[in-house]
Design an enzyme around this catalytic site. Structure first.
Site, mmCIF file in Angstrom:
data_model
loop_
_atom_site.group_PDB
_atom_site.id
_atom_site.type_symbol
_atom_site.label_atom_id
_atom_site.label_comp_id
_atom_site.label_asym_id
_atom_site.label_seq_id
_atom_site.Cartn_x
_atom_site.Cartn_y
_atom_site.Cartn_z
ATOM 1 N N ARG A 93 0.821 -1.211 0.000
ATOM 2 C CA ARG A 93 0.000 0.000 0.000
ATOM 3 C C ARG A 93 0.857 1.265 0.000
ATOM 4 O O ARG A 93 0.441 2.301 -0.536
ATOM 5 C CB ARG A 93 -0.928 0.005 1.217
ATOM 6 C CG ARG A 93 -1.988 -1.077 1.224
ATOM 7 C CD ARG A 93 -2.749 -1.132 -0.071
ATOM 8 N NE ARG A 93 -3.870 -2.071 -0.017
ATOM 9 C CZ ARG A 93 -4.410 -2.633 -1.079
ATOM 10 N NH1 ARG A 93 -3.923 -2.367 -2.290
ATOM 11 N NH2 ARG A 93 -5.431 -3.465 -0.974
ATOM 12 N N GLU A 94 2.042 1.190 0.588
ATOM 13 C CA GLU A 94 2.899 2.375 0.670
ATOM 14 C C GLU A 94 3.612 2.668 -0.644
ATOM 15 O O GLU A 94 3.665 3.816 -1.085
ATOM 16 C CB GLU A 94 3.935 2.202 1.789
ATOM 17 C CG GLU A 94 3.383 2.351 3.193
ATOM 18 C CD GLU A 94 3.011 3.781 3.532
ATOM 19 O OE1 GLU A 94 3.569 4.715 2.912
ATOM 20 O OE2 GLU A 94 2.148 3.972 4.407
#
Length: 208
Positions: free
Chosen positions: A90-91
Site C-alpha cells: 500500500r505504501e
C-alpha cells in the site's frame, strides 16, 4: 468489511512479540516442526506472489531479495510478515526507489528524519537518504517503526496503521479533539492482509 474487521484486528493485535522477541504464532493444536515449516513456506510464497503481481517486470533475484527481507525483518522484530507485506504494497507498490511528494523514501515510505532516529535505536549505520534505498534496511526500519507505533497506541493495530500513514502527532491531535473518523488506508492494508492470510486458513484445514 466491517464484519471482518474485528477478526482481522484480533489477529493483528497479536503480531507484536513478547519482551524476548518471540515469533508470532497462530494458535493450533499442531506444534510439530513440519507444520511450522509449512506455515513459513505459505507465508513466504504469499509475499513472493504479491511482489510478482506488482513488480513482475523486475529481476527475479531482486524480487527474492525483497521477499526475504520482508519476511526476515518482520519476524526479527516480532511482527506478522504478511501484515508488513501489506503495508509495503500500500505504501510503495514495492518500488524501492520511489520518493513521495512529502519526501518519504523507499519500500515502506520512511521520511529521513524519522528513519535517522530509528537507525540510532536499531544500530543501523545511517548513511543519509541512500540508506532508505536498501530493501533490507528500509524494511528493518519500517517494521521497527510500525511496532513502535503499535506500542505507542496501546496495541491498537488500526490506530497504529493510521499513525503510520498520517503521522502519530497528527493522529494523536485528531483523537484528542474527537475528529478522528477512521482510516481508509488502514482498512485497505487490513483488507489486503486478509487476502494474503487465506493460505494460512487453507493450511490449517488441510492439516487439521
Amino acid at each position: 468489511f466491517r464484519r471482518l474487521a474485528p477478526l482481522l484486528l484480533a489477529f493483528a493485535l497479536v503480531v507484536v512479540a513478547g519482551p524476548h522477541g518471540r515469533q508470532p504464532r497462530i494458535e493450533s493444536d499442531r506444534s510439530d516442526e513440519h507444520f511450522e515449516f509449512s506455515f513459513e513456506q505459505v507465508d513466504r510464497q504469499a509475499i513472493r506472489t504479491l511482489i510478482d503481481e506488482h513488480r513482475g517486470d523486475t529481476d527475479t533475484e531482486w524480487r527474492v531479495q525483497v521477499s526475504d527481507a520482508i519476511y526476515d525483518e518482520a519476524m526479527a522484530v516480532g511482527l506478522d510478515p504478511l501484515l508488513v507485506a501489506a503495508i509495503v504494497a500500500r505504501e510503495s507498490s514495492f518500488r524501492d526507489r520511489v520518493v513521495s511528494h512529502a519526501g518519504a523514501i523507499g519500500l515502506m515510505q520512511l521520511r529521513p528524519f524519522v528513519a535517522r532516529d530509528l537507525a540510532q535505536k536499531s544500530d543501523v549505520e545511517w548513511q543519509g537518504r541512500e540508506t532508505l534505498h536498501s530493501p533490507e534496511l528500509n524494511v528493518r526500519l519500517g517494521a521497527s517503526y510500525y511496532r513502535e507505533l503499535v506500542q505507542r497506541f496501546d496495541g491498537d493495530a488500526l490506530l497504529a496503521l493510521a499513525a503510520y500513514h498520517r503521522g502519530p502527532t497528527r493522529l494523536r491531535r485528531q483523537l484528542n479533539h474527537g475528529t478522528f473518523s477512521g482510516s481508509r488506508y488502514a482498512s485497505r492494508v487490513l483488507e489486503l492482509y486478509a487476502i494474503l492470510s487465506a493460505g494460512r486458513s487453507d493450511l490449517l484445514v488441510s492439516q487439521g
